[in-house]
Every structure is written in C-alpha cells, then in structure tokens.
Design an enzyme around this catalytic site. Structure first.
Site, short mmCIF file in Angstrom:
data_model
loop_
_atom_site.label_atom_id
_atom_site.label_comp_id
_atom_site.label_asym_id
_atom_site.label_seq_id
_atom_site.Cartn_x
_atom_site.Cartn_y
_atom_site.Cartn_z
N GLU A 158 7.73 2.75 3.11
CA GLU A 158 7.04 1.50 3.32
C GLU A 158 7.59 0.30 3.18
O GLU A 158 8.32 0.06 2.14
CB GLU A 158 5.78 1.58 2.64
CG GLU A 158 4.96 0.22 2.19
CD GLU A 158 3.64 0.79 1.67
OE1 GLU A 158 3.28 1.68 1.01
OE2 GLU A 158 2.74 -0.42 1.40
N ASP A 218 -3.69 11.23 -1.13
CA ASP A 218 -2.87 10.63 -2.28
C ASP A 218 -2.93 11.06 -3.64
O ASP A 218 -4.25 10.84 -3.97
CB ASP A 218 -2.90 9.08 -2.25
CG ASP A 218 -1.85 8.43 -1.37
OD1 ASP A 218 -0.85 8.90 -1.09
OD2 ASP A 218 -2.24 7.06 -1.11
O1 KIV Z 1 -2.82 4.35 0.04
C1 KIV Z 1 -2.25 4.23 1.43
O2 KIV Z 1 -3.01 3.72 2.11
C2 KIV Z 1 -0.79 4.21 1.70
C3 KIV Z 1 -0.56 3.90 2.89
C4 KIV Z 1 -0.19 2.38 2.94
C5 KIV Z 1 0.81 4.60 3.43
O3 KIV Z 1 -0.19 4.96 1.00
#
Ligand code: KIV
Length: 273
Positions: free
Chosen positions: A191, A92
């Site tokens: 989500e 991310d």
């Molecule tokens: O940060 C995370 O764990 C996520 C998932 C919930 C998809 O983005």
C-alpha cells in the site's frame, strides 16, 4: 448440474493466484462488506473480495481502522461469504486481535474462519508479527501480508503519506516481503509505496503482490469499493481511479423520490393493489 456449469462457478484458490502471477495474468481485488454489493462484484467476475477493516471508515464512519472489532469483521465477512460464489474471500484481522501474542492471533483467525466461512485472513506488518503469521499458518489458515502504509499503525506515523521513500525503510520492506514469502504467506498487499520499489518487491518474490497506490508493476490491484464507485466524495487520492459517480446517481434518485412523494405522484395506479 452439468460439468460445464460446475466449472463455471469453481472458486478461485490461493494456488490459482500464484499461477496467475507466473503467467503474468493480473489479479483484480476489491473490498466489500455486505451481501448485496458482494453479490454484484462476485457476479462481475472479481478474483478476490477483501473484507477490509476499511469497513471501520466506510461502513461505520470512524476516522481510522482502529475501532472495528473482531465481531464486527465476522458480521461483515459472513454477509460477504453468503454472496460470493466464485471469488476468494479474504478478511482483515482487526487492530488488537493479533499483535499481543501468537496464541491470540490464532484464536482470532480461527474465529474468522469458523464463524464467517471466509477463505483466508490478512494482517498488517512485517517481522514484528512473524510469530503470529507462523502460528496462524500452522493451523492451515492461508495468510496474506500487508506492507507499506499500514493504516492500523496510523498513530505511530501520524500521516497517510507515501511510505518507504527512504532507502532504509525500502530495504526493510524488501526484507519483510521476502520473510512473508518464506513464512508461507500466499500473497501480500503493498500500500502506497513508490512504484519502482513495488516493482522490485514483485520481482523478488514468487507470491502475488497486490498494490494500492503502488503503481502498475505489481501482480494485481485492490481498491476500496466505495472509493472506486464514487460513493465517498471527499476521498480522492492520486492513486484512485473513480469508475462511477454513485454519489451523484443516488443523490439524483433520492431527490426524485422525495419530489414524487411530496407531489403525491408516487405511487401511481399501476404501483398499487
Ligand atoms: O482495509 C482495507 O480496505 C485494506 C485495503 C486498502 C488493502 O486493507
């Protein structure tokens, strides 16, 4: 090394994920943030590990995903990459590292790829972040989108409730999903949206959709590892299936250890030199 062994550990690619969608094979994704857990999950055969910014909640104990930094994400991601032999590792982009400008987004994505060795990045949002997505993709970095509940925007919405229940929000989500595909994203997370909408999105794009709280009519599922293993006791949303009670297991083991130490029964003769 024999050819058979080489094939055994061949890494999952974004191309393979698309093939899995076309043949109707579901994709299994979990989060991980450290070497030890990533090694277990990869060894168990997971397709994708997401080094999610949920590390901010489950690893660092923050209330939201906002405080986690790019340096923190790179630290977690590089630990996971060292363990992951077969699965694809997606990281991310944390809050504030891609929304300001496409140049900043590209620099952040490049840092993740260069310094952690991960295989792709994920970022939240639709057309608002299109420039950033285009710029990252232009550098050859695979991008996964994330629509529906986008926890980095929690203060805009104020709650973590189901998103896109209203028609206008659902239409925007559908448009954003198509835009992600047209841009060249290799997949997207959906989500906490109604299952029917997730099914419509999944049918309308050729790239895989990975759901969390989005029902069964998607191409794959993702859960936060701490939640599905029952480590965090408090978080029990309806979409979560708990596959273990690690909180109970660890509490029991630690209590037994404390008892043994206090009683002087650990270590015994066989456990000393
Ligand atoms: O940060 C995370 O764990 C996520 C998932 C919930 C998809 O983005």
């Amino acid at each position: 090394m024999s050819t058979a062994r080489k094939q055994e550990i061949r890494r999952i690619t974004t191309h393979q994920l698309r093939e899995m969608k076309s043949r109707g094979e579901k994709i299994a994704m979990l989060t991980a943030y450290d070497f030890s857990m990533a090694r277990i999950i990869d060894g168990a055969g997971i397709d994708i590990i997401l080094v999610g910014d949920s590390a901010s909640n489950v690893m660092a104990g923050y209330e939201t995903t906002l405080p986690i930094t790019l340096d923190h994400m790179i630290y977690h991601a590089s630990s996971v990459v060292r363990a992951a032999k077969r699965c694809l590792v997606i990281v991310d982009l944390p809050f504030g590292t891609y929304q300001g400008s496409s140049g900043e987004a590209l620099r952040s994505a490049i840092r993740i790829m260069k310094e952690s060795g991960a295989h792709a990045v994920k970022l939240e949002g639709g057309k608002e972040v299109k420039d950033s997505i285009d710029r990252i993709l232009s550098a050859g970095i695979p991008v996964m989108g994330h629509l529906g509940l986008t926890p980095q925007s929690i203060y805009k919405f104020g709650t973590y409730t189901v998103r896109a229940k209203e028609e206008n929000e659902a239409n925007k989500l559908l448009e954003d999903a198509k835009m992600l595909e047209e841009c060249g994203c290799f997949g997207m997370v959906l989500e906490k949206i109604p299952a029917v909408l997730a099914g419509r999105v999944t049918k309308s794009v050729n790239i895989p959709t990975i759901g969390i709280g989005a029902g069964a009519d998607v191409d794959g599922q993702v859960l936060v590892m701490q939640d599905m293993l029952g480590i965090s006791k408090e978080f029990k949303p309806r979409f979560l299936r708990q596959y273990a009670d690690l909180n109970g297991v660890v509490t029991g083991a630690v209590s037994n250890y404390i008892q043994d130490v206090k009683a002087g029964s650990f270590p015994n003769e066989k456990e000393q030199y």
